[in-house]
Design an enzyme around this catalytic site. Structure first.
Site, short mmCIF file in Angstrom:
data_model
loop_
_atom_site.label_atom_id
_atom_site.label_comp_id
_atom_site.label_asym_id
_atom_site.label_seq_id
_atom_site.Cartn_x
_atom_site.Cartn_y
_atom_site.Cartn_z
N PRO A 184 32.21 66.44 29.16
CA PRO A 184 31.09 65.98 28.66
C PRO A 184 30.57 67.14 27.82
CG PRO A 184 31.05 65.35 30.97
CD PRO A 184 32.13 66.05 30.62
N CYS A 185 30.11 66.49 26.65
CA CYS A 185 29.72 67.66 25.51
C CYS A 185 28.40 68.08 25.44
CB CYS A 185 30.11 66.95 24.10
SG CYS A 185 29.19 65.69 23.60
N GLN A 186 27.56 67.36 26.33
CA GLN A 186 25.94 67.76 25.97
C GLN A 186 25.77 69.21 26.27
OE1 GLN A 186 27.27 65.30 27.88
NE2 GLN A 186 26.07 63.48 27.53
N ALA A 187 26.54 69.96 27.20
CA ALA A 187 26.37 71.06 27.49
C ALA A 187 26.45 72.10 26.10
CB ALA A 187 27.02 71.73 28.71
N TYR A 188 27.26 71.66 25.17
CA TYR A 188 27.75 72.61 24.11
C TYR A 188 27.13 71.95 23.01
CZ TYR A 188 31.90 72.82 27.49
OH TYR A 188 32.39 73.13 28.61
#
Length: 376
Positions: free
Chosen positions: A81-85
Site C-alpha cells: 500500500p502506497c499511502q504511507a509513501y
C-alpha cells in the site's frame, strides 16, 4: 514455457492482467479489500483470490494454493500500500505501519524463492526517511540473493493515456540481466494515447446519470479503443457521479484546459477564495481531448484534480477513469461506486504491467537460448 505469477496486494488485478497479457499465468492474488477481491475473482477466473491480511498468509498456504514447490514460481509481484509513501499523505513516514508492509513482501520472497520479483510504488518512497525504504528493499532482497534495480516508469510511455509516475523494482536470483521496459510511446515513437483516444467512444451522460450497461456511442476508433473494447457491444461501470448544484454551476464556467481560475470569485469554495492564482493548478480542471489525463487517484474528485469531462459538465465515470488507467472494458468493477474508484485509482495500469511482463519474458527467452546466460 510454464511461466507463473503471484500478485500480493493485488487489488482489482491491474498488474495481474498486464502479466497475463505478457504470457504469464497468474495463480493467486492476495488482498484485504473485499470489493477488489470480487473484481479480481471475476476477471481472473484461473487464479485463486486469498482475502486476508498479508501478515496472516503462510508460505504453506501459498504453496498449496498455487500447487508449486519452493523455488518454482516465476514472478512474485506486488505493490505494498502506497499511502504511507504518497506525497498526498502529509503524515507519511516510516512510523506509519503501512510503510513496513514491504517487509511482509520480503518474508514471502524468502519463503517462496521466486525466480523474479516485481514491486511497484509511488514516487514518494524515494523521499521517506531520506530514502530508507528504497535502500532497505534493495539491501534485504540482495541478502536473499536477488540482483535488484529500480527505475521511475512513466505510464504514458507505454500507451496509457495518463501522466503517471511509479517506481518499479525488478530483480532476479537466476543471474539474468535486470531490465526495465523501453518506452514505446512518445517523441519519435508511437504517439501518446490521448484522452479522446481513450474515452471518445463512450456515451454522453448527464450529471449523476446511471443507465447501467449501455451501448457504445460510436464504432471503435484507433488501436486503443479496439484493444479495450474487444468484441463487446455494451460497457458497464459508465455512470456519472452526482455533483451538487453549486459544483454544476462552477463547471459551466470552466473551458477545456481550464481550472478553478475560470470560476467566478463568488462561486469559489470559501477556502479557494484565499488561494494564490499560482496554487492548486489541477483543481477543478477540465480535461482536453488531445491531452493526457492527470494521475488517476482513488477519488476522481474535481476539487482535487482535473477530472472534469472535456465537454460534458460532470466528473468522469468509473469506466472513463478505468479507460484512463488502460483497463479493458471486460474488467467490470464490483462494490459501491466509491469502492470502484478506489480499485481503479490504486491499480497498476495493465498496459504498464504488460510492458514489465514482456521485458521479463524476453530476458527469460534469451536466457534459455543463450548458453552463457543459461549457465549463469
Amino acid at each position: 514455457m510454464n511461466l507463473t505469477a503471484v500478485d500480493l496486494f493485488c487489488g482489482a488485478g491491474g498488474l495481474s492482467a498486464g502479466l497475463e497479457m505478457a504470457g504469464f499465468r497468474v495463480l493467486a492474488g492476495v488482498d484485504l479489500f473485499e470489493a477488489a477481491g470480487k473484481t479480481f475473482e471475476a476477471t481472473h477466473p484461473h487464479a485463486t483470490f486469498i482475502g486476508k491480511p498479508i501478515e496472516d498468509l503462510t508460505i504453506c498456504e501459498l504453496l498449496e494454493v498455487t500447487g508449486l514447490k519452493r523455488g518454482e514460481l516465476t514472478i512474485l509481484a506486488g505493490g505494498p500500500p502506497c499511502q504511507a509513501y504518497s506525497v498526498y499523505n502529509h503524515q507519511r513516514g516510516m512510523h506509519d505501519s503501512r510503510a513496513t508492509l514491504f517487509r511482509e513482501y520480503l518474508r514471502i520472497v524468502e519463503g517462496m524463492q521466486p525466480e523474479w520479483i516485481v514491486m511497484e510504488n509511488v514516487m514518494g518512497i524515494y523521499s521517506i526517511a531520506g530514502g530508507a525504504a528504497v535502500r532497505t528493499i534493495k539491501d534485504e532482497l540482495g541478502a536473499l540473493g536477488y540482483d535488484v534495480k529500480e527505475k521511475v516508469l512513466k505510464a504514458e510511455e507505454y500507451g496509457v493515456p495518463q501522466e503517471r509516475r511509479r517506481v518499479v523494482f525488478i530483480g532476479n536470483r537466476v543471474g539474468a540481466p535486470v531490465r526495465h521496459p523501453e518506452p514505446t510511446h512518445g517523441d519519435g515513437l508511437i504517439p501518446y494515447t490521448t484522452i479522446k483516444d481513450a474515452i471518445g467512444d463512450l456515451a454522453p451522460l448527464e450529471n449523476g446519470q446511471d443507465l447501467g450497461p449501455i451501448p457504445y456511442a460510436t464504432s471503435p476508433s484507433g488501436d486503443f479503443q479496439r484493444f479495450v473494447r474487444g468484441n463487446r457491444r455494451k460497457v458497464a461501470n459508465h455512470a456519472a457521479p452526482r455533483l451538487g448544484k453549486v459544483n454544476v454551476e462552477r463547471l459551466a464556467h470552466i473551458k477545456p484546459g481550464g481550472s478553478w481560475r475560470d470560476i467566478p470569485f463568488e462561486l469559489l469554495p470559501a477556502g479557494m477564495k484565499r488561494a494564490k492564482r499560482s496554487d492548486h493548478t489541477k483543481r477543478y480542471g477540465r480535461m482536453t481531448w488531445e491531452g493526457l489525463s492527470c494521475t488517476v487517484l482513488t477519488k476522481c474528485d474535481i476539487h482535487w484534480g482535473a477530472y472534469i469531462h472535456p465537454e460534458q459538465d460532470r466528473a468522469v465515470s468509473v469506466r472513463e477513469a478505468a479507460r484512463l488507467q488502460a483497463f479493458p472494458d471486460w474488467f467490470e468493477f464490483s462494490g459501491s461506486k466509491t469502492d470502484q474508484y478506489v480499485q481503479v485509482g490504486n491499480a497498476v495500469p495493465p498496459l504498464l504491467g504488460r510492458a514489465i511482463g514482456m521485458t521479463i519474458f524476453d530476458v527469460i527467452c534469451e536466457a534459455r537460448t543463450s548458453p552463457s546466460l543459461a549457465a549463469a
